[in-house]
Write a protein that holds these residues in place. Structure first.
Motif, PDB file in Angstrom:
ATOM      1  N   PRO A 480       0.652  -1.159  -0.088  1.00  0.00           N
ATOM      2  CA  PRO A 480      -0.077  -0.066   0.013  1.00  0.00           C
ATOM      3  C   PRO A 480       0.857   1.193   0.089  1.00  0.00           C
ATOM      4  CG  PRO A 480      -0.022  -1.059   1.911  1.00  0.00           C
ATOM      5  CD  PRO A 480       0.507  -2.176   1.231  1.00  0.00           C
ATOM      6  N   GLY A 481       2.161   1.175   0.347  1.00  0.00           N
ATOM      7  CA  GLY A 481       2.959   2.361   0.494  1.00  0.00           C
ATOM      8  C   GLY A 481       3.632   2.745  -0.957  1.00  0.00           C
ATOM      9  N   TYR A 482       3.322   2.008  -1.906  1.00  0.00           N
ATOM     10  CA  TYR A 482       3.990   2.175  -3.192  1.00  0.00           C
ATOM     11  C   TYR A 482       2.673   2.371  -4.234  1.00  0.00           C
ATOM     12  CZ  TYR A 482       8.447   0.310  -1.180  1.00  0.00           C
ATOM     13  OH  TYR A 482       9.208   0.333  -0.411  1.00  0.00           O
ATOM     14  N   ASP A 483       3.128   2.876  -5.286  1.00  0.00           N
ATOM     15  CA  ASP A 483       1.949   3.188  -6.509  1.00  0.00           C
ATOM     16  C   ASP A 483       2.824   2.845  -7.897  1.00  0.00           C
ATOM     17  OD1 ASP A 483      -0.181   3.394  -8.093  1.00  0.00           O
ATOM     18  OD2 ASP A 483      -0.660   5.360  -7.160  1.00  0.00           O
ATOM     19  N   PHE A 484       2.809   1.875  -8.446  1.00  0.00           N
ATOM     20  CA  PHE A 484       3.193   1.560  -9.699  1.00  0.00           C
ATOM     21  C   PHE A 484       2.298   0.992 -10.552  1.00  0.00           C
ATOM     22  CE2 PHE A 484       5.089  -1.480  -6.884  1.00  0.00           C
ATOM     23  CZ  PHE A 484       4.441  -2.666  -7.127  1.00  0.00           C
ATOM     24  N   HIS A 485       1.097   0.931 -10.260  1.00  0.00           N
ATOM     25  CA  HIS A 485      -0.162   0.282 -11.168  1.00  0.00           C
ATOM     26  C   HIS A 485      -0.512   1.215 -12.216  1.00  0.00           C
ATOM     27  CE1 HIS A 485      -3.321   2.718  -9.134  1.00  0.00           C
ATOM     28  NE2 HIS A 485      -4.155   2.219 -10.137  1.00  0.00           N
ATOM     29  N   TRP A 486      -0.770   0.605 -13.540  1.00  0.00           N
ATOM     30  CA  TRP A 486      -1.283   1.226 -14.467  1.00  0.00           C
ATOM     31  C   TRP A 486      -2.347   0.550 -14.982  1.00  0.00           C
ATOM     32  CZ3 TRP A 486      -1.443  -2.200 -18.348  1.00  0.00           C
ATOM     33  CH2 TRP A 486      -0.260  -3.454 -18.499  1.00  0.00           C
ATOM     34  N   PHE A 487      -2.786  -0.608 -14.692  1.00  0.00           N
ATOM     35  CA  PHE A 487      -3.708  -1.452 -15.094  1.00  0.00           C
ATOM     36  C   PHE A 487      -5.212  -1.137 -13.928  1.00  0.00           C
ATOM     37  CE2 PHE A 487      -6.518  -5.348 -15.531  1.00  0.00           C
ATOM     38  CZ  PHE A 487      -6.983  -5.174 -16.809  1.00  0.00           C
ATOM     39  N   PRO A 488      -5.970  -0.807 -14.416  1.00  0.00           N
ATOM     40  CA  PRO A 488      -7.235  -0.267 -13.421  1.00  0.00           C
ATOM     41  C   PRO A 488      -8.034  -1.152 -12.793  1.00  0.00           C
ATOM     42  CG  PRO A 488      -8.170   0.055 -15.577  1.00  0.00           C
ATOM     43  CD  PRO A 488      -6.531  -0.580 -15.747  1.00  0.00           C
ATOM     44  N   LEU A 489      -8.050  -2.416 -13.147  1.00  0.00           N
ATOM     45  CA  LEU A 489      -9.008  -3.604 -12.474  1.00  0.00           C
ATOM     46  C   LEU A 489      -8.224  -4.391 -11.272  1.00  0.00           C
ATOM     47  CD1 LEU A 489     -10.924  -4.495 -15.774  1.00  0.00           C
ATOM     48  CD2 LEU A 489     -11.302  -2.726 -14.197  1.00  0.00           C
ATOM     49  N   GLN A 490      -8.722  -4.803 -10.384  1.00  0.00           N
ATOM     50  CA  GLN A 490      -8.191  -5.568  -9.706  1.00  0.00           C
ATOM     51  C   GLN A 490      -8.512  -6.905  -9.719  1.00  0.00           C
ATOM     52  OE1 GLN A 490     -10.285  -4.158  -5.930  1.00  0.00           O
ATOM     53  NE2 GLN A 490     -10.888  -6.194  -5.622  1.00  0.00           N
ATOM     54  N   ASN A 491      -9.581  -7.239 -10.382  1.00  0.00           N
ATOM     55  CA  ASN A 491      -9.977  -8.656 -11.322  1.00  0.00           C
ATOM     56  C   ASN A 491      -9.736  -8.439 -12.685  1.00  0.00           C
ATOM     57  OD1 ASN A 491     -11.263  -9.736  -8.843  1.00  0.00           O
ATOM     58  ND2 ASN A 491     -12.252  -7.740  -8.738  1.00  0.00           N
ATOM     59  N   ILE A 492      -9.014  -9.355 -13.102  1.00  0.00           N
ATOM     60  CA  ILE A 492      -8.452  -9.048 -14.538  1.00  0.00           C
ATOM     61  C   ILE A 492      -8.970  -9.932 -15.564  1.00  0.00           C
ATOM     62  CG2 ILE A 492      -6.139  -8.293 -13.719  1.00  0.00           C
ATOM     63  CD1 ILE A 492      -4.973 -11.312 -14.332  1.00  0.00           C
ATOM     64  N   ALA A 493      -9.985 -10.865 -15.236  1.00  0.00           N
ATOM     65  CA  ALA A 493     -10.388 -11.852 -16.190  1.00  0.00           C
ATOM     66  C   ALA A 493     -11.059 -11.397 -17.400  1.00  0.00           C
ATOM     67  CB  ALA A 493     -11.472 -12.737 -15.350  1.00  0.00           C
ATOM     68  N   LEU A 494     -11.871 -10.109 -17.324  1.00  0.00           N
ATOM     69  CA  LEU A 494     -12.430  -9.647 -18.537  1.00  0.00           C
ATOM     70  C   LEU A 494     -11.485  -9.356 -19.530  1.00  0.00           C
ATOM     71  CD1 LEU A 494     -15.197  -8.607 -19.115  1.00  0.00           C
ATOM     72  CD2 LEU A 494     -14.628  -6.152 -18.740  1.00  0.00           C
ATOM     73  N   VAL A 495     -10.215  -8.924 -19.239  1.00  0.00           N
ATOM     74  CA  VAL A 495      -9.096  -8.856 -20.359  1.00  0.00           C
ATOM     75  C   VAL A 495      -8.424 -10.308 -20.521  1.00  0.00           C
ATOM     76  CG1 VAL A 495      -7.097  -7.757 -20.677  1.00  0.00           C
ATOM     77  CG2 VAL A 495      -8.889  -6.635 -19.755  1.00  0.00           C
ATOM     78  N   SER A 496      -8.123 -11.009 -19.587  1.00  0.00           N
ATOM     79  CA  SER A 496      -7.109 -11.960 -19.546  1.00  0.00           C
ATOM     80  C   SER A 496      -7.913 -13.121 -20.374  1.00  0.00           C
ATOM     81  CB  SER A 496      -6.429 -12.434 -18.088  1.00  0.00           C
ATOM     82  OG  SER A 496      -7.624 -12.897 -17.230  1.00  0.00           O
ATOM     83  N   VAL A 497      -9.026 -13.443 -19.999  1.00  0.00           N
ATOM     84  CA  VAL A 497      -9.786 -14.644 -20.646  1.00  0.00           C
ATOM     85  C   VAL A 497      -9.783 -14.696 -21.940  1.00  0.00           C
ATOM     86  CG1 VAL A 497     -11.999 -15.941 -20.722  1.00  0.00           C
ATOM     87  CG2 VAL A 497     -11.210 -15.335 -18.611  1.00  0.00           C
ATOM     88  N   PRO A 498     -10.380 -13.648 -22.812  1.00  0.00           N
ATOM     89  CA  PRO A 498      -9.968 -13.589 -24.182  1.00  0.00           C
ATOM     90  C   PRO A 498      -8.637 -13.813 -24.593  1.00  0.00           C
ATOM     91  CG  PRO A 498     -11.719 -11.733 -23.366  1.00  0.00           C
ATOM     92  CD  PRO A 498     -11.133 -12.219 -22.084  1.00  0.00           C
ATOM     93  N   ILE A 499      -7.818 -13.233 -23.999  1.00  0.00           N
ATOM     94  CA  ILE A 499      -6.306 -13.165 -24.270  1.00  0.00           C
ATOM     95  C   ILE A 499      -5.858 -14.894 -24.304  1.00  0.00           C
ATOM     96  CG2 ILE A 499      -3.973 -12.839 -23.849  1.00  0.00           C
ATOM     97  CD1 ILE A 499      -4.762 -10.034 -23.015  1.00  0.00           C
ATOM     98  N   GLY A 500      -6.267 -15.421 -23.345  1.00  0.00           N
ATOM     99  CA  GLY A 500      -5.857 -17.066 -23.080  1.00  0.00           C
ATOM    100  C   GLY A 500      -6.547 -17.765 -24.646  1.00  0.00           C
ATOM    101  N   PHE A 501      -7.882 -17.519 -24.783  1.00  0.00           N
ATOM    102  CA  PHE A 501      -8.676 -18.262 -25.909  1.00  0.00           C
ATOM    103  C   PHE A 501      -7.674 -17.724 -27.197  1.00  0.00           C
ATOM    104  CE2 PHE A 501     -11.874 -19.070 -23.148  1.00  0.00           C
ATOM    105  CZ  PHE A 501     -12.432 -20.352 -23.416  1.00  0.00           C
ATOM    106  N   LEU A 502      -7.536 -16.337 -27.227  1.00  0.00           N
ATOM    107  CA  LEU A 502      -6.850 -16.093 -28.562  1.00  0.00           C
ATOM    108  C   LEU A 502      -5.402 -16.496 -28.738  1.00  0.00           C
ATOM    109  CD1 LEU A 502      -7.201 -14.120 -30.901  1.00  0.00           C
ATOM    110  CD2 LEU A 502      -6.336 -12.221 -29.519  1.00  0.00           C
TER     111      LEU A 502
END
Length: 533
Positions: A480-502
């Motif tokens: 919590p003391g750092y901030d280097f995130h650029w991806f906005p979602l804490q649950n990534i399946a909406l992006v990662s599931v299509p990538i897996g099939f693709l």
């Protein structure tokens, strides 16, 4: 949790749950000894000699689908978040519907570990190694999460609030579970999972009846009281309480629902459970029965969440535990006036203990099966290991995985474990599910496509999760003391599931199949029917 400790810290409040817990431990351990110690062959130890009938498999599947986090967290989140958490309960029920389509083809492969199932399409040791890597990546974080929650809940139930008490409870419970899994194997864990499911159904049904009686059977009145206790109907019955009503919040909720639906369907313990059934038809019938049971269970959980919001109130729940995991016990505490509160508290505590034992034992067994069957026997010994030797390696693998998981649980106890839970579920949904669907149903799936799916999607999940808000940039983050995130979602399946099939599709299309791959693809169905491992 301070208010509730007054109830649990007294002599009777401590002694009764502890005594019952010890009795349950003894009974479960005896069951494991009686049912599991005769498992001398690998198939018997991993998959109960593929002999489990439909009803017992259905009950055991329900037990696998209800970890301690699925018992405690949904009640609190429904009480605090209303509509959003109800959507998650629906998503959890749909996971078994996905498994229903996969159950018979999975059982017809005759395999029970992820690596060996993948090897029905691609020969060589690569599928077994990749399957073991994914099993470790999914199961070990889930074991750590379960043990961490188990330590907190055990200390809470027993009223122990001294420094380090939760960590001690985590270590003791973890070491106890290692014994269950190592001695019991699939037969022992199946017996405990089935018993756990029956106990949970009984406890939940009793609590619903008692809770509804407080409103004289008026569900509408309970719903109105729940909305009033959680901020008003216009807030409680509208989306947005869990992640906010912004576009990002809506996408986050959708992604979480996708993670729960897809990820829960294909975790390695479920594959092991399907492999333990009598036949493909038995597996399909077992999953069909489990769909009905799980749907009823999550419907009951929603009702208990509404009851907690109505009787206890969101403000009290949040003050006791901001995550809402104590909502079940707070709801039971309000029943003291009816004279049944102490008994219900004790039985509910017993149900939580059994849930912890059964879930972690199943995860440890699935991990050990992959290590011993796919790595030791299938890769290192090239199928030359004796049955006795492989079974012995499997038992020691349970011990090794268990000890490592206990160590990690104690080490990470004070850290946020949201990252572990999110990552494990995302990997199951984005890597394992596409690989299984392509393996079972697409003849054009090649070795290249499989490896792209398995390793490419795994790297994608790791990058998205690491640079997401579960690792940095938020109060609940791992750092919590750092901030280097650029991806906005804490649950990534909406992006990662299509990538897996693709990735599986692109990898399979890049270049023609080799003669060996063509032959393997055309004979895959015959291999499934033969069921030889």
């Amino acid at each position: 949790m301070n208010e509730f400790r007054v109830l649990a810290s007294g002599e009777s409040g401590l002694l009764t749950p502890l005594t019952l817990f010890l009795a349950v431990v003894c009974v479960c351990f005896l069951l494991c000894l009686v049912t599991g110690m005769d498992s001398e062959t690998p198939t018997d130890f991993y998959a109960a000699d593929r002999s489990l009938p439909s009803l017992r498999s259905a009950l055991a599947l329900c037990g696998d689908y209800i970890p301690v986090t699925a018992l405690l967290s949904p009640i609190g989140t429904v009480a605090l978040s209303g509509y959003d958490s109800m959507m998650l309960a629906v998503s959890a029920s749909t996971a078994l519907i996905i498994l229903l389509a996969l159950a018979e083809p999975l059982r017809d492969t005759g395999r029970f570990t992820l690596g060996s199932i993948l090897q029905t399409r691609v020969t060589g040791t690569a599928p077994r190694i990749a399957g073991t890597v994914l099993t470790l990546v999914v199961c070990v974080p889930l074991i750590v999460v379960q043990l961490t929650v188990a330590g907190d809940v055990t200390a809470y139930v027993l009223g122990l609030d001294a420094s380090g008490t939760a960590e001690i409870c985590t270590a003791l419970i973890g070491l106890l579970i290692i014994s269950f899994a190592a001695f019991g194997g699939m037969r022992g864990t199946s017996m405990i999972q089935a018993g756990k499911a029956l106990l949970l159904f009984s406890v939940v049904l009793t609590l619903i009846v008692v809770s509804v009686n407080r409103f004289d059977g008026d569900f509408g009145g309970m719903l109105e009281a729940a909305a009033l206790g959680s901020g008003g109907a216009e807030v409680y019955h509208a989306p947005g309480l869990l992640f906010g009503d912004t576009t990002t919040g809506t996408v986050e909720l959708l992604s979480l629902c996708l993670t729960v639906s897809f990820g829960s369907a294909v975790v390695p313990p479920i594959l092991l459970r399907i492999g333990a059934t009598l036949s493909g038809r038995t597996a399909r019938r077992a999953v069909g029965r489990a769909v009905v049971m799980i749907t009823l269970f999550y419907g009951a959980v929603v009702l208990l969440g509404l009851a907690a919001a109505a009787v206890v109130g969101a403000q009290t729940i949040t003050a006791d535990d901001p995550q809402g995991n104590s909502a079940l016990f707070l709801l039971v505490r309000t029943l003291d006036g009816s004279g049944a509160g102490r008994l219900l508290f004790t039985v509910a505590a017993c149900a939580v203990f059994v849930t912890i034992l059964a879930t972690v034992a199943g995860l440890a067994l699935a991990t050990a099966a992959s290590l011993s069957h796919d790595i030791y026997a299938g890769t290192l010994r090239r199928e030359t290991a004796t049955d006795k030797r492989e079974t012995s390696v499997a038992r020691w693998a349970v011990v090794a995985v268990g000890v490592a998981s206990v160590f990690l649980s104690v080490l990470l106890h004070a850290w946020s474990i949201v990252f572990l839970a999110s990552f494990a579920a995302a990997v199951a949904a984005s890597v394992i599910l596409p690989a299984l669907i392509y393996t079972l149903f697409w003849k054009g799936f090649t070795r290249r496509g499989m490896l792209w799916t398995l390793y490419g999607s795994l790297v994608c999940c790791l990058l998205l999760q690491f640079f997401g808000p579960t690792v940095s940039g938020r109060p609940y983050s791992l750092l919590p003391g750092y901030d280097f995130h650029w991806f906005p979602l804490q649950n990534i399946a909406l992006v990662s599931v299509p990538i897996g099939f693709l990735m599986g599709w692109i990898g399979s299309r890049l270049g023609p199949r080799t003669p060996a791959e063509y032959a393997q693809g055309t004979t895959a169905r015959a291999g499934m029917a033969a069921g030889a491992d």
